[in-house]
Each structure stands twice: as structure tokens, then as C-alpha cells.
Design an enzyme around this catalytic site. Structure first.
Site, PDB file in Angstrom:
ATOM      1  N   ASN A 281    -105.741  55.518  -1.520  1.00  0.00           N
ATOM      2  CA  ASN A 281    -104.641  56.034  -1.042  1.00  0.00           C
ATOM      3  C   ASN A 281    -104.138  55.434   0.685  1.00  0.00           C
ATOM      4  O   ASN A 281    -104.675  55.871   1.502  1.00  0.00           O
ATOM      5  CB  ASN A 281    -104.505  57.661  -0.669  1.00  0.00           C
ATOM      6  CG  ASN A 281    -103.585  58.328  -0.300  1.00  0.00           C
ATOM      7  OD1 ASN A 281    -102.461  57.722   0.131  1.00  0.00           O
ATOM      8  ND2 ASN A 281    -103.814  59.553   0.100  1.00  0.00           N
ATOM      9  N   TRP A 282    -103.171  54.550   0.756  1.00  0.00           N
ATOM     10  CA  TRP A 282    -103.129  53.997   1.856  1.00  0.00           C
ATOM     11  C   TRP A 282    -102.339  54.862   2.865  1.00  0.00           C
ATOM     12  O   TRP A 282    -102.157  54.553   3.869  1.00  0.00           O
ATOM     13  CB  TRP A 282    -102.294  52.697   1.792  1.00  0.00           C
ATOM     14  CG  TRP A 282    -103.254  51.518   1.315  1.00  0.00           C
ATOM     15  CD1 TRP A 282    -104.390  51.636   0.779  1.00  0.00           C
ATOM     16  CD2 TRP A 282    -102.816  50.228   1.313  1.00  0.00           C
ATOM     17  NE1 TRP A 282    -105.024  50.396   0.643  1.00  0.00           N
ATOM     18  CE2 TRP A 282    -104.060  49.293   0.753  1.00  0.00           C
ATOM     19  CE3 TRP A 282    -101.784  49.497   1.729  1.00  0.00           C
ATOM     20  CZ2 TRP A 282    -103.877  48.026   0.895  1.00  0.00           C
ATOM     21  CZ3 TRP A 282    -101.799  48.155   1.569  1.00  0.00           C
ATOM     22  CH2 TRP A 282    -102.879  47.335   1.098  1.00  0.00           C
ATOM     23  N   LYS A 283    -101.549  55.913   2.365  1.00  0.00           N
ATOM     24  CA  LYS A 283    -100.920  56.957   3.179  1.00  0.00           C
ATOM     25  C   LYS A 283     -99.717  56.321   3.767  1.00  0.00           C
ATOM     26  O   LYS A 283     -99.295  55.262   3.301  1.00  0.00           O
ATOM     27  CB  LYS A 283    -101.684  57.558   4.133  1.00  0.00           C
ATOM     28  CG  LYS A 283    -103.092  58.233   3.421  1.00  0.00           C
ATOM     29  CD  LYS A 283    -103.821  59.446   4.291  1.00  0.00           C
ATOM     30  CE  LYS A 283    -104.831  59.676   3.444  1.00  0.00           C
ATOM     31  NZ  LYS A 283    -105.530  60.818   3.901  1.00  0.00           N
TER      32      LYS A 283
ATOM     33  N   HIS B  80    -100.840  65.980  -2.662  1.00  0.00           N
ATOM     34  CA  HIS B  80    -101.815  65.897  -1.639  1.00  0.00           C
ATOM     35  C   HIS B  80    -101.803  66.592  -0.680  1.00  0.00           C
ATOM     36  O   HIS B  80    -100.539  67.223  -0.452  1.00  0.00           O
ATOM     37  CB  HIS B  80    -101.349  64.274  -1.175  1.00  0.00           C
ATOM     38  CG  HIS B  80    -102.695  63.904  -0.236  1.00  0.00           C
ATOM     39  ND1 HIS B  80    -102.928  64.424   1.149  1.00  0.00           N
ATOM     40  CD2 HIS B  80    -103.613  62.953  -0.533  1.00  0.00           C
ATOM     41  CE1 HIS B  80    -103.962  63.769   1.645  1.00  0.00           C
ATOM     42  NE2 HIS B  80    -104.513  62.972   0.463  1.00  0.00           N
TER      43      HIS B  80
ATOM     44  N   GLU C  17    -101.740  66.600   2.333  1.00  0.00           N
ATOM     45  CA  GLU C  17    -100.770  66.219   3.477  1.00  0.00           C
ATOM     46  C   GLU C  17     -99.492  66.493   3.114  1.00  0.00           C
ATOM     47  O   GLU C  17     -98.286  66.820   4.009  1.00  0.00           O
ATOM     48  CB  GLU C  17    -100.988  64.803   4.061  1.00  0.00           C
ATOM     49  CG  GLU C  17    -102.191  64.533   4.728  1.00  0.00           C
ATOM     50  CD  GLU C  17    -103.079  63.202   4.502  1.00  0.00           C
ATOM     51  OE1 GLU C  17    -102.459  62.224   4.163  1.00  0.00           O
ATOM     52  OE2 GLU C  17    -104.227  63.097   4.934  1.00  0.00           O
TER      53      GLU C  17
ATOM     54  N   GLU D 205    -110.014  67.399  -3.316  1.00  0.00           N
ATOM     55  CA  GLU D 205    -110.022  66.689  -1.775  1.00  0.00           C
ATOM     56  C   GLU D 205    -110.321  67.893  -0.723  1.00  0.00           C
ATOM     57  O   GLU D 205    -109.057  68.629  -0.645  1.00  0.00           O
ATOM     58  CB  GLU D 205    -108.913  66.058  -1.715  1.00  0.00           C
ATOM     59  CG  GLU D 205    -108.766  64.762  -2.431  1.00  0.00           C
ATOM     60  CD  GLU D 205    -107.844  63.699  -1.585  1.00  0.00           C
ATOM     61  OE1 GLU D 205    -108.248  62.678  -1.301  1.00  0.00           O
ATOM     62  OE2 GLU D 205    -106.607  64.091  -1.150  1.00  0.00           O
TER      63      GLU D 205
ATOM     64  N   GLY E  47    -110.234  62.402   6.283  1.00  0.00           N
ATOM     65  CA  GLY E  47    -110.051  61.623   7.483  1.00  0.00           C
ATOM     66  C   GLY E  47    -110.798  62.386   8.770  1.00  0.00           C
ATOM     67  O   GLY E  47    -110.747  61.797   9.881  1.00  0.00           O
TER      68      GLY E  47
ATOM     69  N   SER F   5    -113.211  61.435   3.081  1.00  0.00           N
ATOM     70  CA  SER F   5    -114.059  60.873   3.909  1.00  0.00           C
ATOM     71  C   SER F   5    -115.331  60.149   2.820  1.00  0.00           C
ATOM     72  O   SER F   5    -116.280  59.977   3.252  1.00  0.00           O
ATOM     73  CB  SER F   5    -115.003  61.826   4.928  1.00  0.00           C
ATOM     74  OG  SER F   5    -114.075  62.077   5.570  1.00  0.00           O
TER      75      SER F   5
ATOM     76  N   GLY G  20    -108.862  57.490   1.291  1.00  0.00           N
ATOM     77  CA  GLY G  20    -107.922  57.021   2.291  1.00  0.00           C
ATOM     78  C   GLY G  20    -108.465  55.835   3.097  1.00  0.00           C
ATOM     79  O   GLY G  20    -108.294  54.814   2.654  1.00  0.00           O
ATOM     80  N   GLY G  21    -108.950  56.449   4.189  1.00  0.00           N
ATOM     81  CA  GLY G  21    -109.443  55.195   5.371  1.00  0.00           C
ATOM     82  C   GLY G  21    -109.883  54.033   4.885  1.00  0.00           C
ATOM     83  O   GLY G  21    -109.607  53.006   5.080  1.00  0.00           O
TER      84      GLY G  21
HETATM   85  P1  PGA Z   1    -109.741  59.868   3.806  1.00  0.00           P
HETATM   86  O1  PGA Z   1    -108.505  60.247   2.892  1.00  0.00           O
HETATM   87  O2  PGA Z   1    -110.812  59.147   2.572  1.00  0.00           O
HETATM   88  O3  PGA Z   1    -109.399  59.170   4.784  1.00  0.00           O
HETATM   89  O4  PGA Z   1    -110.647  61.277   4.065  1.00  0.00           O
HETATM   90  C1  PGA Z   1    -108.743  60.796   1.339  1.00  0.00           C
HETATM   91  C2  PGA Z   1    -107.330  61.223   0.913  1.00  0.00           C
HETATM   92  O5  PGA Z   1    -106.585  62.109   1.790  1.00  0.00           O
HETATM   93  O6  PGA Z   1    -106.871  61.000  -0.102  1.00  0.00           O
END
Ligand code: PGA
Length: 251
Positions: A12-14, A99, A101, A169, A175, A214, A235-236
Site C-alpha cells: 500500500n503506497w498510500k 483503511h 487512514e 491492521e 507506521g 509495521s 505500507g512503508g
Molecule cells: P505500515 O502501513 O506497513 O507502514 O505500517 C501498513 C498499512 O497502513 O497498510
């Protein structure tokens, strides 16, 4: 992991990624091809601006793409939004919905997430439906009940012909570099599996349940070994080819 379910690793590149980031995809495609192809489904969910170009670059290496969100309607006067049909038209096969966010930044409710999941199905794509508790909810001992309520509200009842993917999640792990203990992940994934089986029978037993929050090269193999963890939403660590490749290789 559960032996008969093909694992899925989704990046997930956001709101990250420009043309320059396609170099990382090219590098990842090369690493996967050298290794004889991935042993799991590999999905990258870039910003919509990169979807078509990423598809062209990555398809031959077995990487498929997904959107990060969609509007519940197929088209209309919704400035700035994107529909599941449009994502399908650009070559996406999956769409992340709900998600945390989106739930936080855009006040998305379970009802809306369910409408989005149905829209994703209508477009012939697979929704990756996200659930997860906040740190306060976990500290209060409410993690299981919060996630059960999100599942009850966000999953369509009349789920028949299509596939669904669930991503657990924990909000406090996204993050932050922090993750739940393996026992906490196992407890939650077992509970989600039981919930899916009660509601959907064999389809629930075959549904992929991803862990997200994470996930990185250093913890991926430990997390992916846990029962009822059928992959990850990353994500990251999905932004850099070497890190994402290491996670894919941990399957
Ligand atoms: P993260 O994000 O791996 O950077 O913690 C995961 C996500 O929000 O899908």
C-alpha cells in the site's frame, strides 16, 4: 499460515510515489523474475496516477495492481473521487477499502465501507477490507469486540460469487514500528477466521486474512508463520524494492 490458501502480499503506497518510483517496481520485477517468480499473489496499490504505468511495467513479473480506495457509485458528480470501474479500466484487480487512514481522515463508517466493498465486487474486482483497533481500544481490552463489530458492519451479507480479502491492521501498529506479539496476532486472526466461518461457511474458511502494521523484512517470516495469517498488507516497506522483495520471499 494456512496451507491450502495461496498467500497474498499487498503493498500500500498510500500518498507516495511519482514517475521516479517506477524504478523500484522495475527493480522488484527483476528480483522476482530472477527468483523464478513469486510463491504468492503479489499486489501493489500505488496512487491512481501510476496504476496504468505500473501495470505495464510489472505484469510480466507476476505483480498485479490495486486501488487504495473507491467511491461507492460507478460514476457521477463526485469531484476528486474515483470509482471501482475506473480502477478496473486502469488494470487494477484489487481495491483496499476501509483503511484506518480513510476511516479517520474521511470519517468513513462501516456502512460506507460495505457499500464500497459491494462497488468493488460490481466492478469485478476483489476488495481488501481493513479492520483494526486503536491503542486505547486494545488497552481497554476491547480489541476483539471492536474488530468483530467492524467485520459485522463492513462485510456485505449477501456475499456470494466473489472473493473478499480481510486485512487486520491494528491502528497503533501502522507506521509506528510497533507490532502486536505473535500471540496477539494469532488470537485476532483466529477470531476473524471463526467469525468468517460462522457467517460464510466454506467461503469464510478459504478467505485470505492479511496482517498489516509495521510488517518489515525483520519480522515478516515470524508473522507469516502464524496460523490464519495468509499474507500481509505492507505500507512503508513496500516502497523499496529490496524490502518488499524480502517480505515476499519470507512467504
Ligand atoms: P505500515 O502501513 O506497513 O507502514 O505500517 C501498513 C498499512 O497502513 O497498510
Amino acid at each position: 499460515m494456512t496451507a491450502q490458501i495461496t498467500p497474498l502480499i499487498a503493498g500500500n503506497w498510500k500518498m507516495n510515489g511519482t514517475t521516479a518510483s517506477l524504478g523500484e517496481v522495475q527493480k522488484l520485477a527483476g528480483l522476482l523474475t530472477q527468483g523464478g517468480g513469486p510463491r504468492c499473489t503479489v499486489v501493489i496499490c500505488p496512487p491512481a496516477t501510476l496504476l496504468e504505468r505500473l501495470n505495464e511495467l510489472a505484469a510480466s513479473s507476476g505483480i498485479v495492481t490495486g486501488g487504495q480506495d473507491c467511491h461507492p457509485a460507478p460514476s457521477g458528480a463526485h469531484t476528486g473521487d474515483i470509482s471501482a470501474q475506473m480502477l478496473a479500466d486502469a488494470g487494477a484487480q484489487y481495491v483496499i477499502v476501509g483503511h484506518s487512514e480513510r476511516r479517520t481522515d474521511h470519517h468513513e463508517t462501516d456502512d460506507l465501507v460495505q457499500l464500497k466493498a459491494l462497488a468493488v465486487h460490481s466492478a469485478g474486482l476483489v476488495p481488501i477490507i481493513c479492520v483494526g483497533e486503536t491503542e486505547d481500544q486494545r488497552d481497554a481490552g476491547d480489541a476483539l469486540s471492536v474488530v468483530a463489530a467492524q467485520l459485522a458492519g463492513s462485510l456485505p451479507d449477501d456475499w456470494t460469487g466473489h472473493e473478499i480479502v480481510i486485512a487486520y491492521e491494528p491502528v497503533w501498529a501502522i507506521g509506528t514500528g510497533r507490532t502486536p506479539t505473535p500471540a496477539e496476532i494469532a488470537e485476532m486472526h483466529d477470531a476473524i477466521r471463526a467469525d468468517l466461518e460462522t457467517r460464510f461457511g466454506e467461503r469464510g474458511a478459504a478467505t485470505r486474512i492479511l496482517y498489516g502494521g509495521s510488517m518489515k523484512p525483520s519480522n515478516a517470516s515470524q508473522i507469516l508463520r502464524i496460523g490464519n495469517v495468509n499474507g500481509g498488507l505492507v505500507g512503508g516497506a513496500s516502497l523499496l524494492a529490496n524490502d518488499f522483495h524480502a517480505i515476499i520471499s519470507a512467504v
